[in-house]
Design an enzyme around this catalytic site. Sequence first.
Site, PDB file in Angstrom:
ATOM      1  N   ARG A  54       0.791  -1.221   0.000  1.00  0.00           N
ATOM      2  CA  ARG A  54       0.000   0.000   0.000  1.00  0.00           C
ATOM      3  C   ARG A  54       0.830   1.283   0.000  1.00  0.00           C
ATOM      4  O   ARG A  54       0.590   2.185  -0.792  1.00  0.00           O
ATOM      5  CB  ARG A  54      -0.918   0.062   1.242  1.00  0.00           C
ATOM      6  CG  ARG A  54      -2.198  -0.675   1.103  1.00  0.00           C
ATOM      7  CD  ARG A  54      -2.598  -1.248   2.447  1.00  0.00           C
ATOM      8  NE  ARG A  54      -1.666  -2.297   2.779  1.00  0.00           N
ATOM      9  CZ  ARG A  54      -1.779  -3.544   2.321  1.00  0.00           C
ATOM     10  NH1 ARG A  54      -2.802  -3.874   1.607  1.00  0.00           N
ATOM     11  NH2 ARG A  54      -0.871  -4.472   2.595  1.00  0.00           N
ATOM     12  N   THR A  55       1.784   1.368   0.919  1.00  0.00           N
ATOM     13  CA  THR A  55       2.455   2.652   1.109  1.00  0.00           C
ATOM     14  C   THR A  55       3.252   3.021  -0.142  1.00  0.00           C
ATOM     15  O   THR A  55       3.135   4.129  -0.675  1.00  0.00           O
ATOM     16  CB  THR A  55       3.365   2.589   2.346  1.00  0.00           C
ATOM     17  OG1 THR A  55       2.604   2.082   3.427  1.00  0.00           O
ATOM     18  CG2 THR A  55       3.911   3.955   2.701  1.00  0.00           C
ATOM     19  N   LYS A  83      26.204  -5.077  -1.730  1.00  0.00           N
ATOM     20  CA  LYS A  83      27.678  -5.037  -1.786  1.00  0.00           C
ATOM     21  C   LYS A  83      28.245  -4.426  -0.515  1.00  0.00           C
ATOM     22  O   LYS A  83      29.445  -4.213  -0.411  1.00  0.00           O
ATOM     23  CB  LYS A  83      28.142  -4.193  -2.983  1.00  0.00           C
ATOM     24  CG  LYS A  83      27.622  -4.661  -4.314  1.00  0.00           C
ATOM     25  CD  LYS A  83      28.056  -3.649  -5.389  1.00  0.00           C
ATOM     26  CE  LYS A  83      27.180  -3.754  -6.618  1.00  0.00           C
ATOM     27  NZ  LYS A  83      27.295  -2.551  -7.461  1.00  0.00           N
ATOM     28  N   ARG A 104      11.219   3.683   3.741  1.00  0.00           N
ATOM     29  CA  ARG A 104      10.754   2.722   4.758  1.00  0.00           C
ATOM     30  C   ARG A 104      11.961   1.929   5.221  1.00  0.00           C
ATOM     31  O   ARG A 104      12.764   1.465   4.398  1.00  0.00           O
ATOM     32  CB  ARG A 104       9.696   1.789   4.185  1.00  0.00           C
ATOM     33  CG  ARG A 104       9.392   0.646   5.138  1.00  0.00           C
ATOM     34  CD  ARG A 104       8.186  -0.134   4.743  1.00  0.00           C
ATOM     35  NE  ARG A 104       6.963   0.635   4.983  1.00  0.00           N
ATOM     36  CZ  ARG A 104       5.740   0.102   4.942  1.00  0.00           C
ATOM     37  NH1 ARG A 104       5.572  -1.167   4.660  1.00  0.00           N
ATOM     38  NH2 ARG A 104       4.674   0.842   5.172  1.00  0.00           N
ATOM     39  N   HIS A 132       4.784   5.705  11.693  1.00  0.00           N
ATOM     40  CA  HIS A 132       4.269   5.584  10.320  1.00  0.00           C
ATOM     41  C   HIS A 132       3.360   6.795  10.091  1.00  0.00           C
ATOM     42  O   HIS A 132       2.132   6.683  10.026  1.00  0.00           O
ATOM     43  CB  HIS A 132       3.497   4.273  10.187  1.00  0.00           C
ATOM     44  CG  HIS A 132       3.250   3.823   8.777  1.00  0.00           C
ATOM     45  ND1 HIS A 132       3.476   4.623   7.677  1.00  0.00           N
ATOM     46  CD2 HIS A 132       2.770   2.640   8.290  1.00  0.00           C
ATOM     47  CE1 HIS A 132       3.162   3.954   6.582  1.00  0.00           C
ATOM     48  NE2 HIS A 132       2.740   2.741   6.930  1.00  0.00           N
TER      49      HIS A 132
HETATM   50  N1   CP Z   1      -0.471   0.080   5.698  1.00  0.00           N
HETATM   51  C1   CP Z   1       0.752  -0.262   5.253  1.00  0.00           C
HETATM   52  O1   CP Z   1       1.779   0.305   5.661  1.00  0.00           O
HETATM   53  O2   CP Z   1       0.756  -1.256   4.313  1.00  0.00           O
HETATM   54  P1   CP Z   1       2.032  -1.743   3.513  1.00  0.00           P
HETATM   55  O3   CP Z   1       2.964  -2.393   4.517  1.00  0.00           O
HETATM   56  O4   CP Z   1       1.519  -2.698   2.482  1.00  0.00           O
HETATM   57  O5   CP Z   1       2.691  -0.529   2.913  1.00  0.00           O
END
Ligand code: CP
Length: 314
Positions: A54-55, A83, A104, A132
């Site tokens: 999603r993100t 590497k 992320r 998040h």
């Molecule tokens: N909600 C969320 O962070 O989903 P993903 O881990 O799929 O990005």
Amino acid sequence: MWRNRDLVDLTEFTRRDFEALFKQADVFLEAGLAPTKMLEGKIMAAAFFEPSTRTRLSFESAMHRLGGSVLGFSSAEGTSVEKGESTEDTIRMLDNYSDVIVVRHREDGVMRRLAQLAKKPLINAGEGQSRHPTQALIDIYTVLKEKGMVEGLNYGVMGDVKHARAAKDFIRGLSLFGVKEVNLVTPKELMPEEAFVKEMNNKGVRLNHYERIEDLISMLDILYVVRLQVERFSDRSEAEMLKGSYSITLKTLERANRGLRILHPLPRVWELSGEVDGTPYAAYFKQVYYSIPVRMAVLSLILTDVEMIREGLI
Ligand code: CP
């Protein structure tokens, strides 16, 4: 308010900042998420050192709809991290190639370090088990769309609050809107760490603890559910023992308030039954839809002067 800022930690922003962002998200929503040329010529780098559906893809969708372009990776595999290149050097490279960097990473505390070394704005797309922020913006926006308010509602947060960054940032977001009490529904093993409880108490938020959803379902307006974050357990057998320890089914909802809305950042596994999807309680797929206008708003407010665009000045 947002121009050129890093979005690392939600608590560096104010309720006013949130409201400005939601106003911009409404503009995109009301336009049916129609493509614009607002960010034509701008490049977003997506550096995902941890898995995501999603993100990453909703940030990409948002950037494309704004007329910008995207580069990046969805795992460290295939990059020079294999590497031995450091996360810091990887971000230094992306700083040269793009106008905004979306990251992320599994390590708590890494985002501040990366944001300090990048000259371009950096957006935290999920950091360890602590933060998040863009998910929280989506979640609060969904509450507003579903209930017309944030303060004055009864909240439950169910599941692995200890390891789920989305749950923690949702509660931080609520605190910015003046919410004073949140009910955690979780086995005691999955209660958040003391530091988080203290942080929320210092913001004036009381965290109550329940072990059984049946004990409070009838009084909730919003139930935020998160999965067991199996990948964050150092001892996987411990996670195995907690599997199935909480869940929402049609039976659980028999005594629910009719106005209850269930949110979930997704992915879900066994904690939220598919039989709930067709009920009026399910707001989690709407939450997915709202991720696009909210992330369009994040990117456009950080990368342009939206007010000037609206007035035709640039
Ligand atoms: N909600 C969320 O962070 O989903 P993903 O881990 O799929 O990005």
